[in-house]
Design a protein around this motif. Structure first.
Motif, mmCIF file in Angstrom:
data_model
loop_
_atom_site.group_PDB
_atom_site.id
_atom_site.type_symbol
_atom_site.label_atom_id
_atom_site.label_comp_id
_atom_site.label_asym_id
_atom_site.label_seq_id
_atom_site.Cartn_x
_atom_site.Cartn_y
_atom_site.Cartn_z
ATOM 1 N N UNK A 147 -2.498 8.067 16.119
ATOM 2 C CA UNK A 147 -3.505 7.093 16.542
ATOM 3 C C UNK A 147 -4.875 7.759 16.680
ATOM 4 N N UNK A 148 -4.900 8.970 17.204
ATOM 5 C CA UNK A 148 -6.163 9.692 17.342
ATOM 6 C C UNK A 148 -6.735 10.059 15.972
ATOM 7 N N UNK A 149 -5.861 10.504 15.078
ATOM 8 C CA UNK A 149 -6.300 10.813 13.716
ATOM 9 C C UNK A 149 -6.848 9.552 13.047
ATOM 10 N N UNK A 150 -6.149 8.437 13.233
ATOM 11 C CA UNK A 150 -6.595 7.179 12.633
ATOM 12 C C UNK A 150 -7.971 6.778 13.146
ATOM 13 N N UNK A 151 -8.252 7.064 14.414
ATOM 14 C CA UNK A 151 -9.554 6.688 14.968
ATOM 15 C C UNK A 151 -10.683 7.360 14.209
ATOM 16 N N UNK A 152 -10.438 8.564 13.703
ATOM 17 C CA UNK A 152 -11.456 9.294 12.955
ATOM 18 C C UNK A 152 -11.484 8.873 11.483
ATOM 19 N N UNK A 197 -1.839 -2.669 8.339
ATOM 20 C CA UNK A 197 -2.396 -1.322 8.413
ATOM 21 C C UNK A 197 -1.673 -0.486 9.459
ATOM 22 N N UNK A 198 -1.314 -1.094 10.566
ATOM 23 C CA UNK A 198 -0.550 -0.352 11.586
ATOM 24 C C UNK A 198 0.790 0.093 11.018
ATOM 25 N N UNK A 199 1.398 -0.787 10.234
ATOM 26 C CA UNK A 199 2.674 -0.431 9.627
ATOM 27 C C UNK A 199 2.554 0.729 8.666
ATOM 28 N N UNK A 200 1.468 0.756 7.894
ATOM 29 C CA UNK A 200 1.253 1.858 6.949
ATOM 30 C C UNK A 200 1.179 3.184 7.690
ATOM 31 N N UNK A 201 0.429 3.205 8.776
ATOM 32 C CA UNK A 201 0.303 4.457 9.521
ATOM 33 C C UNK A 201 1.626 4.849 10.171
ATOM 34 N N UNK A 202 2.338 3.887 10.716
ATOM 35 C CA UNK A 202 3.609 4.204 11.366
ATOM 36 C C UNK A 202 4.646 4.702 10.370
ATOM 37 N N UNK A 203 4.676 4.091 9.185
ATOM 38 C CA UNK A 203 5.706 4.407 8.200
ATOM 39 C C UNK A 203 5.355 5.599 7.316
ATOM 40 N N UNK A 204 4.066 5.767 7.019
ATOM 41 C CA UNK A 204 3.689 6.769 6.026
ATOM 42 C C UNK A 204 2.897 7.955 6.580
ATOM 43 N N UNK A 205 2.224 7.776 7.712
ATOM 44 C CA UNK A 205 1.397 8.852 8.236
ATOM 45 C C UNK A 205 2.073 9.598 9.380
ATOM 46 N N UNK A 206 2.674 8.882 10.310
ATOM 47 C CA UNK A 206 3.306 9.546 11.451
ATOM 48 C C UNK A 206 4.345 10.586 11.034
ATOM 49 N N UNK A 207 5.225 10.292 10.069
ATOM 50 C CA UNK A 207 6.207 11.313 9.677
ATOM 51 C C UNK A 207 5.555 12.587 9.136
ATOM 52 N N UNK A 266 0.839 -1.202 0.000
ATOM 53 C CA UNK A 266 0.000 0.000 0.000
ATOM 54 C C UNK A 266 0.868 1.244 0.000
ATOM 55 N N UNK A 267 0.493 2.210 -0.798
ATOM 56 C CA UNK A 267 1.120 3.532 -0.777
ATOM 57 C C UNK A 267 0.001 4.560 -0.676
ATOM 58 N N UNK A 268 -0.092 5.240 0.457
ATOM 59 C CA UNK A 268 -1.203 6.176 0.664
ATOM 60 C C UNK A 268 -0.924 7.559 0.087
ATOM 61 N N UNK A 269 0.333 7.824 -0.296
ATOM 62 C CA UNK A 269 0.682 9.119 -0.895
ATOM 63 C C UNK A 269 0.200 10.269 -0.017
ATOM 64 N N UNK A 270 0.538 10.209 1.258
ATOM 65 C CA UNK A 270 0.102 11.246 2.195
ATOM 66 C C UNK A 270 0.570 12.621 1.745
ATOM 67 N N UNK A 271 -0.286 13.630 1.847
ATOM 68 C CA UNK A 271 0.078 14.969 1.375
ATOM 69 C C UNK A 271 1.156 15.610 2.239
ATOM 70 N N UNK A 272 1.942 16.471 1.641
ATOM 71 C CA UNK A 272 2.957 17.230 2.365
ATOM 72 C C UNK A 272 2.260 18.404 3.049
ATOM 73 N N UNK A 273 2.091 18.330 4.358
ATOM 74 C CA UNK A 273 1.346 19.356 5.081
ATOM 75 C C UNK A 273 2.192 20.569 5.427
ATOM 76 N N UNK A 274 3.492 20.503 5.163
ATOM 77 C CA UNK A 274 4.341 21.650 5.501
ATOM 78 C C UNK A 274 4.020 22.857 4.638
#
Length: 215
Positions: free
Chosen positions: A169-174, A142-152, A92-100
């Protein structure tokens, strides 16, 4: 059954067959997908559906091959074993947006809208969402995806970067909660919301998780 990757001879044979089916090999023709690529795609599609329906432990190579309309030896040929197949099917690659580069007060809205679009166009992500709620292997992925791609990504906007795992984790809950209700359980009110309505409801809470001081 073979436990090895495709041999050069086997690939050449498949390519030759594809060329023969495409017409006169002497005539120039547009490149067509290799038969092996179509076979791999069919296997992965069947695997995602079967893992989602049966879970990792109960899903079998034989059942996946049957769903894909091929011999089980072909699954083993390309992926070696069930673990290798699961790893490939759950990539899986979620391509999380660059929020900076997003205004701080719009970070949550940008994140929610991005995930709505990803959920609705990525069959792998949706399949793994279903697998994740039925067995530990899928949940771990799924936990790995969030740890590797979302947390940073979240760490770049958190007031305390060290809190990124907790805030993720809180964001993931939503975000995962909405995905579960909207795309897996098909809860009518959640399904009926437009993208703008989902953003309007979720973004304020997620914004607090992203940027607010500790409660």
């Amino acid at each position: 059954m073979s436990d090895h990757a495709p041999s050069a001879a086997g690939t050449a044979t498949e390519d030759a067959l594809a060329a023969a089916l495409s017409g006169d090999p002497g005539d120039p023709a547009p490149a067509r997908p290799r038969r092996s690529d179509a076979t791999r795609a069919a296997i992965l599609t069947a695997a995602r559906d079967r893992f989602a329906a049966d879970g990792y432990e109960r899903a079998t190579i034989r059942a996946i091959a049957r769903d894909a309309g091929i011999d089980p030896s072909m699954v083993m040929r390309y992926y070696g074993n069930k673990a290798g197949l699961f790893a490939a099917a759950s990539e899986i690659e979620v391509h999380a947006p660059d929020l900076t580069h997003v205004p701080r007060d719009q970070a949550a809205a940008r994140l929610v809208r991005h995930f709505l679009e990803r959920w609705e166009c990525d069959e792998t992500l949706m399949a793994m969402m279903r697998v994740g709620v039925t067995n530990e292997a899928g949940a771990e992925r799924m936990r790995g995806v969030f740890a590797e791609q979302i947390e940073p990504v979240l760490a770049t906007v958190c007031p305390v970067p060290e809190e990124a795992p907790t805030r993720a984790a809180l964001v993931a809950s939503q975000i995962l909660g909405m995905a579960l209700c909207r795309y897996v359980l098909h809860v009518p009110p959640a399904v009926g919301l437009s993208h703008d309505e989902v953003v309007a409801w979720l973004a304020p809470t997620i914004q607090r998780y992203l940027t607010a001081e500790r409660p």
